[in-house]
Design an enzyme around this catalytic site. Structure first.
Site, PDB file in Angstrom:
ATOM      1  N   LYS A 175       0.837  -1.209   0.000  1.00  0.00           N
ATOM      2  CA  LYS A 175       0.000   0.000   0.000  1.00  0.00           C
ATOM      3  C   LYS A 175       0.868   1.253   0.000  1.00  0.00           C
ATOM      4  O   LYS A 175       0.629   2.198  -0.744  1.00  0.00           O
ATOM      5  CB  LYS A 175      -0.955  -0.006   1.202  1.00  0.00           C
ATOM      6  CG  LYS A 175      -2.145  -0.917   0.976  1.00  0.00           C
ATOM      7  CD  LYS A 175      -3.337  -0.678   1.872  1.00  0.00           C
ATOM      8  CE  LYS A 175      -3.075  -0.405   3.287  1.00  0.00           C
ATOM      9  NZ  LYS A 175      -4.201  -0.506   4.177  1.00  0.00           N
TER      10      LYS A 175
ATOM     11  N   LYS B 200       3.942   1.555  -1.092  1.00  0.00           N
ATOM     12  CA  LYS B 200       4.661   1.684  -2.367  1.00  0.00           C
ATOM     13  C   LYS B 200       3.736   2.171  -3.485  1.00  0.00           C
ATOM     14  O   LYS B 200       4.110   3.031  -4.278  1.00  0.00           O
ATOM     15  CB  LYS B 200       5.295   0.345  -2.745  1.00  0.00           C
ATOM     16  CG  LYS B 200       6.463   0.015  -1.844  1.00  0.00           C
ATOM     17  CD  LYS B 200       7.078  -1.313  -2.172  1.00  0.00           C
ATOM     18  CE  LYS B 200       8.299  -1.551  -1.304  1.00  0.00           C
ATOM     19  NZ  LYS B 200       9.039  -2.749  -1.682  1.00  0.00           N
TER      20      LYS B 200
ATOM     21  N   VAL C  21      -6.081  -8.311   4.748  1.00  0.00           N
ATOM     22  CA  VAL C  21      -5.632  -9.697   4.942  1.00  0.00           C
ATOM     23  C   VAL C  21      -6.911 -10.510   5.088  1.00  0.00           C
ATOM     24  O   VAL C  21      -7.834 -10.093   5.804  1.00  0.00           O
ATOM     25  CB  VAL C  21      -4.725  -9.813   6.187  1.00  0.00           C
ATOM     26  CG1 VAL C  21      -4.436 -11.269   6.492  1.00  0.00           C
ATOM     27  CG2 VAL C  21      -3.438  -9.049   5.956  1.00  0.00           C
ATOM     28  N   LYS C  22      -6.982 -11.603   4.364  1.00  0.00           N
ATOM     29  CA  LYS C  22      -8.202 -12.423   4.377  1.00  0.00           C
ATOM     30  C   LYS C  22      -8.513 -12.887   5.797  1.00  0.00           C
ATOM     31  O   LYS C  22      -7.623 -13.419   6.474  1.00  0.00           O
ATOM     32  CB  LYS C  22      -7.952 -13.646   3.485  1.00  0.00           C
ATOM     33  CG  LYS C  22      -9.173 -14.197   2.791  1.00  0.00           C
ATOM     34  CD  LYS C  22      -8.735 -15.329   1.868  1.00  0.00           C
ATOM     35  CE  LYS C  22      -9.865 -15.861   1.044  1.00  0.00           C
ATOM     36  NZ  LYS C  22     -10.479 -14.891   0.149  1.00  0.00           N
TER      37      LYS C  22
ATOM     38  N   LYS D 230     -15.318 -13.229 -16.246  1.00  0.00           N
ATOM     39  CA  LYS D 230     -15.807 -14.479 -15.650  1.00  0.00           C
ATOM     40  C   LYS D 230     -17.291 -14.661 -15.978  1.00  0.00           C
ATOM     41  O   LYS D 230     -17.974 -13.686 -16.304  1.00  0.00           O
ATOM     42  CB  LYS D 230     -15.624 -14.404 -14.129  1.00  0.00           C
ATOM     43  CG  LYS D 230     -14.205 -14.687 -13.678  1.00  0.00           C
ATOM     44  CD  LYS D 230     -14.205 -15.049 -12.206  1.00  0.00           C
ATOM     45  CE  LYS D 230     -12.973 -15.822 -11.832  1.00  0.00           C
ATOM     46  NZ  LYS D 230     -13.007 -16.252 -10.418  1.00  0.00           N
TER      47      LYS D 230
ATOM     48  N   SER E  19     -19.674 -14.952 -14.062  1.00  0.00           N
ATOM     49  CA  SER E  19     -20.489 -14.102 -13.185  1.00  0.00           C
ATOM     50  C   SER E  19     -20.653 -12.700 -13.764  1.00  0.00           C
ATOM     51  O   SER E  19     -21.547 -11.961 -13.379  1.00  0.00           O
ATOM     52  CB  SER E  19     -19.811 -14.001 -11.816  1.00  0.00           C
ATOM     53  OG  SER E  19     -18.529 -13.394 -11.945  1.00  0.00           O
TER      54      SER E  19
ATOM     55  N   GLU F 184      -1.959 -11.185  -3.829  1.00  0.00           N
ATOM     56  CA  GLU F 184      -2.720 -10.936  -5.061  1.00  0.00           C
ATOM     57  C   GLU F 184      -3.000  -9.447  -5.198  1.00  0.00           C
ATOM     58  O   GLU F 184      -3.489  -8.820  -4.263  1.00  0.00           O
ATOM     59  CB  GLU F 184      -4.044 -11.703  -5.033  1.00  0.00           C
ATOM     60  CG  GLU F 184      -4.868 -11.465  -6.291  1.00  0.00           C
ATOM     61  CD  GLU F 184      -6.189 -12.229  -6.299  1.00  0.00           C
ATOM     62  OE1 GLU F 184      -6.262 -13.275  -6.941  1.00  0.00           O
ATOM     63  OE2 GLU F 184      -7.134 -11.765  -5.642  1.00  0.00           O
TER      64      GLU F 184
ATOM     65  N   GLU G 207     -21.776  -7.138  -6.299  1.00  0.00           N
ATOM     66  CA  GLU G 207     -21.991  -8.566  -6.554  1.00  0.00           C
ATOM     67  C   GLU G 207     -21.472  -9.405  -5.390  1.00  0.00           C
ATOM     68  O   GLU G 207     -22.091 -10.388  -4.993  1.00  0.00           O
ATOM     69  CB  GLU G 207     -21.300  -8.956  -7.870  1.00  0.00           C
ATOM     70  CG  GLU G 207     -21.752 -10.290  -8.419  1.00  0.00           C
ATOM     71  CD  GLU G 207     -20.747 -11.400  -8.202  1.00  0.00           C
ATOM     72  OE1 GLU G 207     -20.994 -12.499  -8.676  1.00  0.00           O
ATOM     73  OE2 GLU G 207     -19.710 -11.176  -7.537  1.00  0.00           O
TER      74      GLU G 207
HETATM   75  P1  0O2 Z   1     -12.824 -12.273  -1.109  1.00  0.00           P
HETATM   76  O1  0O2 Z   1     -13.916 -12.207  -0.105  1.00  0.00           O
HETATM   77  O2  0O2 Z   1     -12.809 -11.060  -2.004  1.00  0.00           O
HETATM   78  O3  0O2 Z   1     -11.502 -12.563  -0.508  1.00  0.00           O
HETATM   79  P2  0O2 Z   1      -8.363 -20.162  -8.473  1.00  0.00           P
HETATM   80  O4  0O2 Z   1      -7.393 -20.563  -7.389  1.00  0.00           O
HETATM   81  O5  0O2 Z   1      -7.742 -19.398  -9.613  1.00  0.00           O
HETATM   82  O6  0O2 Z   1      -9.229 -21.289  -8.919  1.00  0.00           O
HETATM   83  P3  0O2 Z   1      -9.303 -17.978  -6.857  1.00  0.00           P
HETATM   84  O7  0O2 Z   1      -8.257 -18.146  -5.832  1.00  0.00           O
HETATM   85  O8  0O2 Z   1     -10.705 -17.705  -6.362  1.00  0.00           O
HETATM   86  O9  0O2 Z   1      -9.448 -19.227  -7.805  1.00  0.00           O
HETATM   87  O10 0O2 Z   1      -8.746 -16.853  -7.808  1.00  0.00           O
HETATM   88  P4  0O2 Z   1      -9.397 -15.624  -8.479  1.00  0.00           P
HETATM   89  O11 0O2 Z   1     -10.346 -16.008  -9.542  1.00  0.00           O
HETATM   90  O12 0O2 Z   1      -8.226 -14.788  -8.877  1.00  0.00           O
HETATM   91  O13 0O2 Z   1     -10.259 -14.899  -7.345  1.00  0.00           O
HETATM   92  C1  0O2 Z   1      -9.690 -14.314  -6.257  1.00  0.00           C
HETATM   93  C2  0O2 Z   1     -10.498 -13.118  -5.809  1.00  0.00           C
HETATM   94  O14 0O2 Z   1     -10.957 -12.350  -6.945  1.00  0.00           O
HETATM   95  C3  0O2 Z   1     -11.787 -13.421  -5.069  1.00  0.00           C
HETATM   96  O15 0O2 Z   1     -11.481 -13.724  -3.752  1.00  0.00           O
HETATM   97  C4  0O2 Z   1     -12.551 -12.115  -5.244  1.00  0.00           C
HETATM   98  O16 0O2 Z   1     -12.011 -11.082  -4.446  1.00  0.00           O
HETATM   99  C5  0O2 Z   1     -12.241 -11.792  -6.679  1.00  0.00           C
HETATM  100  N1  0O2 Z   1     -13.243 -12.432  -7.553  1.00  0.00           N
HETATM  101  C6  0O2 Z   1     -13.055 -13.477  -8.373  1.00  0.00           C
HETATM  102  N2  0O2 Z   1     -14.186 -13.786  -9.014  1.00  0.00           N
HETATM  103  C7  0O2 Z   1     -15.125 -12.916  -8.616  1.00  0.00           C
HETATM  104  C8  0O2 Z   1     -16.517 -12.713  -8.948  1.00  0.00           C
HETATM  105  O17 0O2 Z   1     -17.119 -13.417  -9.752  1.00  0.00           O
HETATM  106  N3  0O2 Z   1     -17.159 -11.690  -8.298  1.00  0.00           N
HETATM  107  C9  0O2 Z   1     -16.533 -10.887  -7.403  1.00  0.00           C
HETATM  108  N4  0O2 Z   1     -17.242  -9.909  -6.830  1.00  0.00           N
HETATM  109  N5  0O2 Z   1     -15.221 -11.054  -7.065  1.00  0.00           N
HETATM  110  C10 0O2 Z   1     -14.539 -12.050  -7.660  1.00  0.00           C
HETATM  111  P5  0O2 Z   1     -12.519 -14.540  -2.852  1.00  0.00           P
HETATM  112  O18 0O2 Z   1     -11.746 -15.411  -1.930  1.00  0.00           O
HETATM  113  O19 0O2 Z   1     -13.522 -15.246  -3.711  1.00  0.00           O
HETATM  114  O20 0O2 Z   1     -13.288 -13.486  -2.052  1.00  0.00           O
END
Ligand code: 0O2
Length: 206
Positions: free
Chosen positions: A18, A20, A44-45, A110, A112, A137, A152
């Site tokens: 943040k 940087k 942090v998650k 995606k 979605s 990430e 969403e």
């Molecule tokens: P949160 O609550 O934001 O932390 P993969 O390992 O590649 O199969 P991964 O790890 O889900 O899958 O990777 P990806 O696709 O890079 O997604 C990581 C994060 O991107 C998600 O974390 C969301 O923050 C965001 N994201 C991905 N897809 C969507 C979506 O369809 N809608 C929204 N709003 N955000 C999305 P988390 O852990 O899902 O959620």
């Protein structure tokens, strides 16, 4: 599992990134140039989300570090789609971390309707026991993409991933409107940037 100790390096990474990225934003402002970065957030998650994701991915506790790549998450929000590519280029030239993967959900949205650009990086953190490589990430998206994704995400949380069909249809339309908004704004980008430059100049001369 001592979660506080486990998460400490991730907290450090989020804070360092943040600082940087905010530094990059400030440098554009000093030079009265349009900043490709509008704002930065990071988190942090939370532990329950880590455990839920580990369960979904069938990861053991030992695998969490490698398989859950967004425990440290930083979001860069930009005004224009072009700015996203400027940020990507700047990230690629940096020498303080290594990019290990890029996920382009902009050219390839995606199912979605989610649009964003993700960079998975390996960031070295100095700990009292020496250097530790931490995966983080970085999500790069426009204000319009962010608006859509935030809403969403809330709906997904509310309906536990089972958003009703009518709301899903509205979200789809909202996603198309957000895409159109980005397209239209791109067409008047130069005008908007010039106006912002004049505004900043006048503000700093007062
Ligand atoms: P949160 O609550 O934001 O932390 P993969 O390992 O590649 O199969 P991964 O790890 O889900 O899958 O990777 P990806 O696709 O890079 O997604 C990581 C994060 O991107 C998600 O974390 C969301 O923050 C965001 N994201 C991905 N897809 C969507 C979506 O369809 N809608 C929204 N709003 N955000 C999305 P988390 O852990 O899902 O959620």
């Amino acid at each position: 599992m001592n979660w506080e100790a486990f998460l400490a390096p991730y907290v450090q990474v989020v804070e360092e990134l943040k600082v940087k990225l905010k530094g990059m934003r400030a440098q554009f402002e000093f030079e009265s140039r349009h900043s490709p970065i509008e704002f930065i957030t990071g988190r942090v998650k939370p532990v329950p989300s880590i455990l839920e994701k580990a369960h979904r991915k069938h990861s053991t506790m030992e695998e969490i570090e490698d398989e859950i790549q967004d425990i440290a998450g930083v979001r860069v929000v930009c005004q224009f789609v072009d700015d996203i590519y400027t940020v990507i280029d700047m990230m690629r030239t940096r020498k303080d971390f290594t990019i290990i993967e890029e996920k382009d959900y902009i050219s390839c949205k995606k199912d979605s309707g989610y649009r964003s650009y993700h960079m998975i990086i390996e960031y070295p953190v100095e700990t009292i026991h020496g250097e530790k490589m931490v995966i983080a990430e970085v999500q790069i998206r426009t204000l319009a993409m962010n608006f859509w994704a935030t809403n969403e995400h809330s709906l997904n949380y509310k309906y536990e991933g089972q958003i009703p069909a009518d709301i899903k249809a509205r979200l789809k339309r909202a996603g198309e409107a957000a895409f159109k908004l980005d397209e239209e704004m791109a067409k008047i980008k130069d005008e908007v940037q010039e106006a912002q430059r004049i505004f900043h100049k006048n503000k700093s001369s007062h």
